[in-house]
Enzyme design. Structure first.
Site, PDB file in Angstrom:
ATOM      1  N   ASP A 217       0.853  -1.192   0.000  1.00  0.00           N
ATOM      2  CA  ASP A 217       0.000   0.000   0.000  1.00  0.00           C
ATOM      3  C   ASP A 217       0.888   1.240   0.000  1.00  0.00           C
ATOM      4  O   ASP A 217       1.890   1.307   0.721  1.00  0.00           O
ATOM      5  CB  ASP A 217      -0.912   0.001   1.231  1.00  0.00           C
ATOM      6  CG  ASP A 217      -1.997   1.056   1.126  1.00  0.00           C
ATOM      7  OD1 ASP A 217      -3.002   0.769   0.449  1.00  0.00           O
ATOM      8  OD2 ASP A 217      -1.839   2.143   1.703  1.00  0.00           O
ATOM      9  N   ASP A 260      -4.585   2.576  -4.518  1.00  0.00           N
ATOM     10  CA  ASP A 260      -3.128   2.527  -4.371  1.00  0.00           C
ATOM     11  C   ASP A 260      -2.687   1.245  -3.665  1.00  0.00           C
ATOM     12  O   ASP A 260      -1.631   1.206  -3.042  1.00  0.00           O
ATOM     13  CB  ASP A 260      -2.631   3.757  -3.598  1.00  0.00           C
ATOM     14  CG  ASP A 260      -3.216   3.849  -2.192  1.00  0.00           C
ATOM     15  OD1 ASP A 260      -4.368   3.456  -2.014  1.00  0.00           O
ATOM     16  OD2 ASP A 260      -2.517   4.312  -1.283  1.00  0.00           O
TER      17      ASP A 260
END
Length: 348
Positions: A217, A260
């Protein structure tokens, strides 16, 4: 519907060559037009009305239903006139950061099909084979056209070079229709559907089951989007994808799960091997951050790691890795955390 194989095409052939002319001509076949018409919105423009301006951000493409459209490229390039069933503006959908290279005006009363990004993506699920052939023809036509413009104007244009690179790369990814539905459009790595197909194949076809999972992440990604804009954010995501792609071996899978969040599914590994993969990702992203200028091209990442039990399913694997990722985020990011039971066994 099937079309000529790209393997039989020579991009340097004469425009008079019939096969190449069919590929590069920007006209939809009746089947393609019917497909686009089912998903597009219809718009009418009066004589002289501007459809879009040169330099504006491309977000839609168009197909001419009736009438004529003039494309004015400026800079001593002759205007181009398009008529029924011809399409234009497709770079606005194929390349997220594209700026229009021409002014488009109605030459008389014009009726157009207009497709935005969501409608364009809808073509894939509706008719993937027909859509794949349309994309192949479009890529060949655009690359041929842009190469001609670069030669004619005798100057380097960064945007055109980026477009060519992206389109040449897309050509190889679109060699099979299946790739249209399993590849993330922005980053070129696998998407969630591709991940599902990968796991299903591993279970059903006797392939080596995955043995490790890294859940990745981006740290403070929202700040990058808020401060620098989504174009810079897209480039950051592409940097993460490039690092994952570079470290994925033949039977591994690099995937963008959404937003993301990425993952790397590793087919053959142990704790040491998975640790090395994670260390490489962290080091590579830190290096890219250090080499960035004022505008970031990368960001630090947090990673949750877990060794997999093949008897469990994806949701269980994801939950374990997500718990480790959550702890990595809580510790300030830019680091790796293991699933708790593995972290405790490593400390014994």
């Amino acid at each position: 519907m099937t079309g000529p194989s790209l393997l039989t095409l020579d991009p340097s052939a004469s425009v008079a060559d019939t096969a190449m002319a069919d590929i590069v001509h920007a006209v939809l076949s009746p089947d393609e037009f019917a497909l686009f018409d089912r998903h597009a919105s219809r718009r009418v423009f009066g004589n002289g009305e501007v459809i879009f301006e040169r330099g504006s951000a491309g977000r839609t493409m168009y197909v001419i239903v009736r009438g004529m459209v003039e494309l004015d490229f400026g800079q001593e390039v002759l205007p181009k006139y398009l008529a029924g069933n011809e399409f234009f503006g497709e770079l606005g959908l194929l390349i997220g950061s594209h700026l229009r290279s021409a002014d488009a005006r109605a030459n008389g009363d014009v009726e157009l099909l207009e497709l935005d990004h969501a409608q364009f993506c809808g073509l894939i699920d509706s008719a993937p084979g027909l859509f794949a052939y349309f994309l192949r023809r479009t890529i060949m036509r655009i690359t041929s056209h842009e190469a001609s413009l670069i030669h004619q104007l005798r100057r380097r244009n960064n945007e055109l070079e980026a477009a060519l690179d992206n389109l040449y790369s897309a050509t190889s990814r679109l060699s099979h229709t299946e790739e249209l539905v399993r590849t993330d459009e922005l980053t070129g790595v696998c998407n969630r559907r591709g991940l599902s197909l990968y796991l299903q194949a591993a279970r059903n076809q006797g392939q080596c089951p995955p043995q490790g999972l890294l859940l990745i992440d981006c740290d403070r990604f929202k700040q990058i989007n808020d401060i620098y804009g989504h174009l810079v954010g897209d480039r950051v995501l592409q940097s993460v994808a490039n690092v994952l792609r570079s470290i994925a071996l033949k039977d591994d899978l690099a995937c963008r799960l959404g937003g993301d969040e990425f993952c790397l599914v590793v087919a053959r590994t142990d704790r040491i091997g998975l640790q090395r993969r994670a260390d490489f990702i962290l080091s590579a992203m830190r290096g890219l951050v250090e080499r960035s200028g004022q505008v970031p091209r990368a960001c630090a990442v947090s990673i949750g790691a877990v060794l997999l039990n093949p008897a469990d399913d994806w949701n269980h694997w994801y939950a374990l890795a997500d718990g480790a990722l959550y702890r990595a985020k809580n510790k300030g990011g830019n680091g790796l955390q293991w699933h708790e039971s593995e972290a405790l066994s490593a400390s014994d």
